[in-house]
Design a protein around this motif. Structure first.
Motif, PDB file in Angstrom:
ATOM      1  N   UNK A   1       0.633  46.300 -39.918  1.00 20.83           N
ATOM      2  CA  UNK A   1       1.260  47.333 -39.093  1.00 20.83           C
ATOM      3  C   UNK A   1       2.586  47.794 -39.670  1.00 20.83           C
ATOM      4  N   UNK A   2       2.841  49.109 -39.627  1.00 21.45           N
ATOM      5  CA  UNK A   2       4.004  49.696 -40.302  1.00 21.45           C
ATOM      6  C   UNK A   2       5.323  49.096 -39.834  1.00 21.45           C
ATOM      7  N   UNK A   3       5.434  48.847 -38.535  1.00 20.52           N
ATOM      8  CA  UNK A   3       6.683  48.332 -37.989  1.00 20.52           C
ATOM      9  C   UNK A   3       6.512  46.938 -37.388  1.00 20.52           C
ATOM     10  N   UNK A   4       5.527  46.226 -37.883  1.00 24.78           N
ATOM     11  CA  UNK A   4       5.256  44.885 -37.392  1.00 24.78           C
ATOM     12  C   UNK A   4       6.064  43.876 -38.202  1.00 24.78           C
ATOM     13  N   UNK A   5       6.962  43.159 -37.556  1.00 30.18           N
ATOM     14  CA  UNK A   5       7.797  42.186 -38.270  1.00 30.18           C
ATOM     15  C   UNK A   5       6.986  40.958 -38.641  1.00 30.18           C
ATOM     16  N   UNK A   6       7.190  40.493 -39.859  1.00 29.87           N
ATOM     17  CA  UNK A   6       6.511  39.285 -40.331  1.00 29.87           C
ATOM     18  C   UNK A   6       7.350  38.097 -39.888  1.00 29.87           C
ATOM     19  N   UNK A   7       6.958  37.485 -38.775  1.00 30.18           N
ATOM     20  CA  UNK A   7       7.748  36.395 -38.226  1.00 30.18           C
ATOM     21  C   UNK A   7       6.899  35.522 -37.315  1.00 30.18           C
ATOM     22  N   UNK A   8       7.524  34.479 -36.750  1.00 27.91           N
ATOM     23  CA  UNK A   8       6.822  33.538 -35.879  1.00 27.91           C
ATOM     24  C   UNK A   8       6.241  34.226 -34.650  1.00 27.91           C
ATOM     25  N   UNK A   9       7.000  35.165 -34.087  1.00 27.31           N
ATOM     26  CA  UNK A   9       6.580  35.785 -32.833  1.00 27.31           C
ATOM     27  C   UNK A   9       5.290  36.577 -32.992  1.00 27.31           C
ATOM     28  N   UNK A  10       5.148  37.235 -34.148  1.00 28.83           N
ATOM     29  CA  UNK A  10       3.977  38.082 -34.370  1.00 28.83           C
ATOM     30  C   UNK A  10       2.777  37.310 -34.908  1.00 28.83           C
ATOM     31  N   UNK A  11       3.050  36.325 -35.761  1.00 27.98           N
ATOM     32  CA  UNK A  11       1.953  35.657 -36.469  1.00 27.98           C
ATOM     33  C   UNK A  11       1.930  34.144 -36.275  1.00 27.98           C
ATOM     34  N   UNK A  12       2.839  33.617 -35.448  1.00 30.22           N
ATOM     35  CA  UNK A  12       2.891  32.178 -35.258  1.00 30.22           C
ATOM     36  C   UNK A  12       3.732  31.519 -36.334  1.00 30.22           C
ATOM     37  N   UNK A  13       4.023  30.227 -36.135  1.00 34.55           N
ATOM     38  CA  UNK A  13       4.912  29.529 -37.057  1.00 34.55           C
ATOM     39  C   UNK A  13       4.351  29.430 -38.472  1.00 34.55           C
ATOM     40  N   UNK A  14       3.039  29.590 -38.627  1.00 32.85           N
ATOM     41  CA  UNK A  14       2.415  29.503 -39.963  1.00 32.85           C
ATOM     42  C   UNK A  14       2.187  30.890 -40.542  1.00 32.85           C
ATOM     43  N   UNK A  15       3.093  31.820 -40.260  1.00 40.13           N
ATOM     44  CA  UNK A  15       2.834  33.208 -40.650  1.00 40.13           C
ATOM     45  C   UNK A  15       2.703  33.380 -42.162  1.00 40.13           C
ATOM     46  N   UNK A  16       3.371  32.547 -42.954  1.00 39.58           N
ATOM     47  CA  UNK A  16       3.227  32.670 -44.408  1.00 39.58           C
ATOM     48  C   UNK A  16       1.787  32.421 -44.832  1.00 39.58           C
ATOM     49  N   UNK A  17       1.213  31.369 -44.271  1.00 44.18           N
ATOM     50  CA  UNK A  17      -0.180  31.047 -44.612  1.00 44.18           C
ATOM     51  C   UNK A  17      -1.115  32.153 -44.129  1.00 44.18           C
ATOM     52  N   UNK A  18      -0.857  32.693 -42.934  1.00 41.17           N
ATOM     53  CA  UNK A  18      -1.678  33.784 -42.409  1.00 41.17           C
ATOM     54  C   UNK A  18      -1.638  34.989 -43.341  1.00 41.17           C
TER      55      UNK A  18
END
Length: 599
Positions: free
Chosen positions: A36-53
């Motif tokens: 998503x264009x304005x979707x922040x890459x962080x815990x809130x959006x993708x959970x604490x494992x956002x890097x792996x996601x």
């Protein structure tokens, strides 16, 4: 065009050096259209494992012609020789001050780096078998940036030259975690794309409970420094600040219309805070709900703080004035001029002046000398004044206070024996390497460009031939490093030794470009009054006009001194650290300038 050349972009993510930078890289136009264009890459959006996601979905979400997706999944990759050659010129990285990075990792409550074995943020079992002591932790997690860049752990001092070369030649972008706002702005200036508010958020704060990222107290390290990552970080600083100048990036120069309204407002607030408070501390202060980055690091050569000094100076006159008042009470200084006429340092501390002369100031001289202190220059001692002072040093000067070199040698080399004998007592000024080289090439007193070299005192001033610029570089480059380590030619393998000697062996390091502050800092550290004669240039580059100018480096066709470069950068770090430590600035030096009648 720059972005195409750097594609597919390879983000080398070094632990504790800015996970949040993913928001800048992956939100570049067309980079990851599935995100998503304005979707922040962080815990809130993708959970604490956002890097792996993100890693798992990179191949699906992102354009492989624009960005490198690591496979198999590895958050912090190591650049094998094959990987480096494949993506050379396309790497992007943020680096961080090594001791701060280490302590950030040690205190991390997400990724438990201090646990043995390591427990990642995604682990279900968060109970460590044991916690590493700080000494054990240093042994395991220090030197990590160098290790990733050269492709293996443990990294050693022998890896430093390779890491420096890779940073210079293989990276399209080098940012600094401490200079986050400017790093984001520089990235967009180089590669395009809009600035978004989400890029200025910290998605991985050190303290997850409070959301704060702080500067750590390094006193718990008991003086330990990362001697391997140190010079690599120093080189990263040099590259970063050079890019700021090259692309005209500063806190106050980013155009509002190039940003979205929200990001523009945030950036303007930061710029206002920066303007109001100036370069005070290497940390972020919260102000009116936004983060304001107050500059530290290499403050003097950042584009937004141009320093236009009125007077090039004479370090020998500075030290002469210092010894007039005999304020030194112990043997502590041995000075080795780093190619005096070339570096802007006229001669050595041990050429200072005889005690008898201190008692008998000359009754003549220019208006600048009416204070009764003769200047050490051509007018007082003739064009060969360095040789005159050297010859008389043993007779004129107090050997308990100053080192007189014998046999006479204006620009000495620090052999291992000499270094150990005077360790902690050296004083030097350094100069930006390419400027130093071109100053030597243009010198009409000491004919460095003549082959063979013709010194200023030579009776026969007719050169047999003039070196080409390429020949000159081969002969006269890397000279500062060579003097510090004790031999020529200096090589990349000598850089770590030179850096260590600067840090541990020098009582004072000044910068030729920061002459006024160097004079003031010297007096602040060692005492003595400021005199007008200290702010004179007794060896101007152009002797006909008396001017010392900045040289146009375009004639070097992009060549840089890859050996003296990191040594000069370390000198800058030491100098600016001392300014902070002793509270020295142009504002605090007004008393010195007024005393010298140069305010």
């Amino acid at each position: 065009m720059r972005r195409l050349k750097a594609s597919p972009m390879f983000w080398l993510h070094i632990p504790k050096c800015g996970t949040s930078f993913a928001n800048t890289v992956m939100h570049m136009p067309n980079m990851c259209p599935g995100l998503g264009e304005n979707l922040s890459i962080d815990d809130e959006q993708f959970g604490k494992c956002f890097e792996r996601t993100l890693q798992k979905n990179c191949l699906q979400w992102c354009d492989q012609s624009l960005i490198h997706c690591s496979w198999p999944i590895q958050a912090h990759q190591f650049l094998s020789d094959e990987k480096y050659e494949e993506y050379k010129g396309k790497f992007v990285a943020l680096l961080r001050q090594p001791e701060q990075r280490l302590l950030s990792a040690y205190t991390d409550d997400g990724d438990l780096f201090r646990a043995e074995p390591y427990i990642g943020i995604c682990a279900e079992n968060r109970t460590p078998e044991r916690i590493l002591s700080l000494d054990e932790f240093k042994s395991k997690w220090a030197h990590w940036a160098t290790g990733q860049i050269v492709g293996h752990l443990p990294a050693t001092l022998a890896d430093v030259p390779v890491a420096l070369q890779r940073l210079r030649e293989g990276f399209a972008f080098v940012g600094l975690q401490e200079e986050w706002d400017l790093s984001v702005c520089l990235f967009h200036t180089k590669f395009g794309g809009p600035c978004r508010n989400l890029e200025f958020l910290d998605t991985r704060p050190s303290d997850r409970a409070t959301g704060n990222t702080s500067e750590y107290d390094t006193s718990i390290l008991d003086g330990w420094v990362d001697e391997i990552d140190g010079p690599v970080y120093t080189e990263a600083q040099r590259l970063f600040y050079d890019d700021l100048k090259r692309y005209g990036v500063s806190h106050v120069q980013r155009k509002d219309e190039e940003m979205g309204d929200e990001a523009g407002n945030a950036f303007r607030a930061r710029a206002e805070c920066h303007h109001n408070y100036g370069p005070l501390a290497a940390k972020r202060l919260e102000r009116d709900g936004v983060w304001c980055l107050l500059e530290a690091g290499f403050y003097g050569n950042v584009a937004q703080f141009p320093v236009d000094f009125k007077y090039p100076l004479n370090i020998i006159a500075l030290i002469y004035g210092f010894f007039i008042d005999m304020v030194v009470e112990r043997r502590f200084i041995a000075f080795y001029g780093l190619v005096g006429a070339v570096s802007g340092v006229v001669t050595l501390i041990n050429e200072v002046i005889l005690k008898e002369l201190l008692k008998q100031p000359r009754p003549y001289g220019s208006a600048n000398r009416k204070q009764g202190s003769p200047s050490i220059d051509d007018e007082q001692f003739g064009k060969c004044f360095e040789r005159t002072l050297q010859k008389n040093c043993l007779q004129w000067c107090d050997q308990s206070l100053i080192h007189c070199n014998w046999p006479i040698q204006a620009h000495q080399f620090l052999s291992d024996e000499k270094y150990e004998e005077y360790k902690g007592k050296f004083v030097a000024l350094l100069r930006q390497p390419e400027q130093r080289l071109l100053s030597a090439y243009a010198d009409d007193g000491d004919l460095f460009r003549a082959e063979p070299y013709i010194g200023i005192c030579a009776e026969n001033r007719t050169p047999e031939r003039i070196l080409s610029l390429d020949e000159f570089k081969s002969k006269w480059a890397h000279w500062a490093t060579g003097q510090i380590v004790g031999h020529l030619p200096a090589t990349l393998a000598d850089v770590p030794v030179a850096l260590q000697r600067l840090r541990e062996g020098f009582a004072f390091v000044g910068l030729q470009e920061e002459w006024d502050l160097s004079v003031c800092l010297f007096h602040t550290k060692f005492g003595g009054p400021c005199r007008n004669l200290e702010f004179l240039d007794t060896r101007p580059s152009d002797r006909a006009t008396g001017n010392t100018s900045e040289y146009d480096t375009s004639i070097l066709d992009g060549w840089v001194d890859e050996i003296d470069g990191p040594v000069y950068t370390e000198a800058q770090r030491l100098f600016y650290d001392d300014l902070k430590r002793y509270g020295v600035s142009h504002e605090t030096c007004q008393a010195c300038y007024q005393e010298a009648n140069v305010a």
